[in-house]
Design a protein around this motif. Sequence first.
Motif, PDB file in Angstrom:
ATOM      1  N   GLN A   1      17.515  31.748  14.006  1.00  0.00           N
ATOM      2  CA  GLN A   1      16.288  32.516  13.785  1.00  0.00           C
ATOM      3  C   GLN A   1      16.505  33.697  12.839  1.00  0.00           C
ATOM      4  O   GLN A   1      15.663  33.978  11.990  1.00  0.00           O
ATOM      5  CB  GLN A   1      15.769  33.077  15.116  1.00  0.00           C
ATOM      6  CG  GLN A   1      15.378  32.032  16.144  1.00  0.00           C
ATOM      7  CD  GLN A   1      15.039  32.685  17.466  1.00  0.00           C
ATOM      8  OE1 GLN A   1      13.948  33.216  17.663  1.00  0.00           O
ATOM      9  NE2 GLN A   1      15.999  32.662  18.390  1.00  0.00           N
TER      10      GLN A   1
ATOM     11  N   HIS B   1       7.804  31.044  11.042  1.00  0.00           N
ATOM     12  CA  HIS B   1       8.147  32.081  12.005  1.00  0.00           C
ATOM     13  C   HIS B   1       9.418  31.701  12.771  1.00  0.00           C
ATOM     14  O   HIS B   1       9.582  30.558  13.215  1.00  0.00           O
ATOM     15  CB  HIS B   1       7.002  32.285  13.007  1.00  0.00           C
ATOM     16  CG  HIS B   1       5.806  32.967  12.408  1.00  0.00           C
ATOM     17  ND1 HIS B   1       5.785  34.319  12.132  1.00  0.00           N
ATOM     18  CD2 HIS B   1       4.603  32.484  12.028  1.00  0.00           C
ATOM     19  CE1 HIS B   1       4.599  34.644  11.626  1.00  0.00           C
ATOM     20  NE2 HIS B   1       3.878  33.547  11.532  1.00  0.00           N
ATOM     21  N   ARG B   2      10.311  32.657  12.893  1.00  0.00           N
ATOM     22  CA  ARG B   2      11.544  32.515  13.674  1.00  0.00           C
ATOM     23  C   ARG B   2      12.360  31.292  13.242  1.00  0.00           C
ATOM     24  O   ARG B   2      12.928  30.574  14.068  1.00  0.00           O
ATOM     25  CB  ARG B   2      11.233  32.420  15.178  1.00  0.00           C
ATOM     26  CG  ARG B   2      10.438  33.595  15.722  1.00  0.00           C
ATOM     27  CD  ARG B   2      10.277  33.533  17.211  1.00  0.00           C
ATOM     28  NE  ARG B   2      11.451  34.081  17.872  1.00  0.00           N
ATOM     29  CZ  ARG B   2      11.521  35.301  18.414  1.00  0.00           C
ATOM     30  NH1 ARG B   2      10.472  36.099  18.383  1.00  0.00           N
ATOM     31  NH2 ARG B   2      12.625  35.726  18.982  1.00  0.00           N
TER      32      ARG B   2
ATOM     33  N   ALA C   1       8.806  37.795  13.332  1.00  0.00           N
ATOM     34  CA  ALA C   1       9.098  37.497  14.735  1.00  0.00           C
ATOM     35  C   ALA C   1       8.631  38.661  15.596  1.00  0.00           C
ATOM     36  O   ALA C   1       8.707  39.818  15.179  1.00  0.00           O
ATOM     37  CB  ALA C   1      10.586  37.253  14.942  1.00  0.00           C
TER      38      ALA C   1
ATOM     39  N   PRO D   1      12.077  41.121  17.773  1.00  0.00           N
ATOM     40  CA  PRO D   1      13.397  40.495  17.632  1.00  0.00           C
ATOM     41  C   PRO D   1      14.519  41.308  18.274  1.00  0.00           C
ATOM     42  O   PRO D   1      15.473  40.737  18.805  1.00  0.00           O
ATOM     43  CB  PRO D   1      13.580  40.398  16.112  1.00  0.00           C
ATOM     44  CG  PRO D   1      12.673  41.433  15.547  1.00  0.00           C
ATOM     45  CD  PRO D   1      11.491  41.483  16.469  1.00  0.00           C
TER      46      PRO D   1
ATOM     47  N   GLU E   1       5.347  31.126  18.859  1.00  0.00           N
ATOM     48  CA  GLU E   1       5.000  31.782  17.606  1.00  0.00           C
ATOM     49  C   GLU E   1       4.744  30.787  16.486  1.00  0.00           C
ATOM     50  O   GLU E   1       4.426  31.181  15.359  1.00  0.00           O
ATOM     51  CB  GLU E   1       6.080  32.789  17.225  1.00  0.00           C
ATOM     52  CG  GLU E   1       6.129  33.972  18.184  1.00  0.00           C
ATOM     53  CD  GLU E   1       7.161  35.013  17.828  1.00  0.00           C
ATOM     54  OE1 GLU E   1       7.332  35.284  16.624  1.00  0.00           O
ATOM     55  OE2 GLU E   1       7.804  35.561  18.751  1.00  0.00           O
TER      56      GLU E   1
END
Length: 311
Positions: free
Chosen positions: A244, A62-63, A88, A91, A147
């Motif tokens: 990200q 994630h991210r 995400a 975002p 996250e």
Amino acid sequence: MAILAQVAAKSSPELTTGIQGALDFRRLWPRTTREYLDLKLQRSSYWLLRGDRAMPILRPFHRNHRRMQEGPSSGYSSYAYLRDREYAQSPTHFIRAFMLIQDDLKSIFEYVEPSEECLATFSYRIHELLMRTCMEIEANFKAILSENIYTPKFDKWHRPILNMHVYRTIDVTHHLSAFEVILPIWNGTPRVMCPFECWKSNQTPSWYRAYNESKHDRQEEFKKANLDHLISAVAGLLVVLSAQFGVEDFSSGHDGLTIGGHQYHDGEPAIGGFFRVKFPNDWSDNEIYAFDWEDIRDDPNRFSKFNYDAL
């Protein structure tokens, strides 16, 4: 397959997550297909064992945008997962905040020339924008940790401890210290910045120190909120976003056709189209992504959580 899991347990948390992802993905298939996947995983270049290391990673974190292993679908796979709504949370919330900060920086440039001669310029407007920019960097860091897997420590008032020392662990997964940002509209040679390079020597960025000092003692430290530190901080925010989301700005319009060729400026156009960015080239083989997004995009477990607690 059990051997692969044992190898991962002795290696990095990142590797453990990658191998566990392969095991989870395998369980979705019928027995005959699982037997084929076992053989494929053991023999293919996706699982080269070197000593106690395996590589690379079969599900994105994630991210966390990374280099993709070259392959038939690597071009598509390198950006398609960024657009998945599970990748995400909100975002566009973070991209919009950056766009507003960038617009305000451009407004300052209408009155103060981006040049070496003006770097020491300070004002309330510059101070305000430095505060917003660093707060936005902190918000992004918190989102990355929340996250994924991170259990904060608490101070004596039972408040979570989140500071630059904690955020520095994100460099392990995002290679922030290896990013370069170019500001092309510069009076002279375009300015090249590495906002987090000092993390390689366990130092705190000077622009972040200026933010903290001028925030807590504006009377004495006001002059540290200057154009130099502001530009570096905005570049730092761009780095955190690029690590990200790559160059994805989640625009509602259609993708444009890009024609390759000689570029006037170094790097590639960054989110927002004002700065340019050079992405890290120091990823090791066991850190890169090697999935085909077409194969995993419908998998309910298509994303992994990096375990920062294991660092």
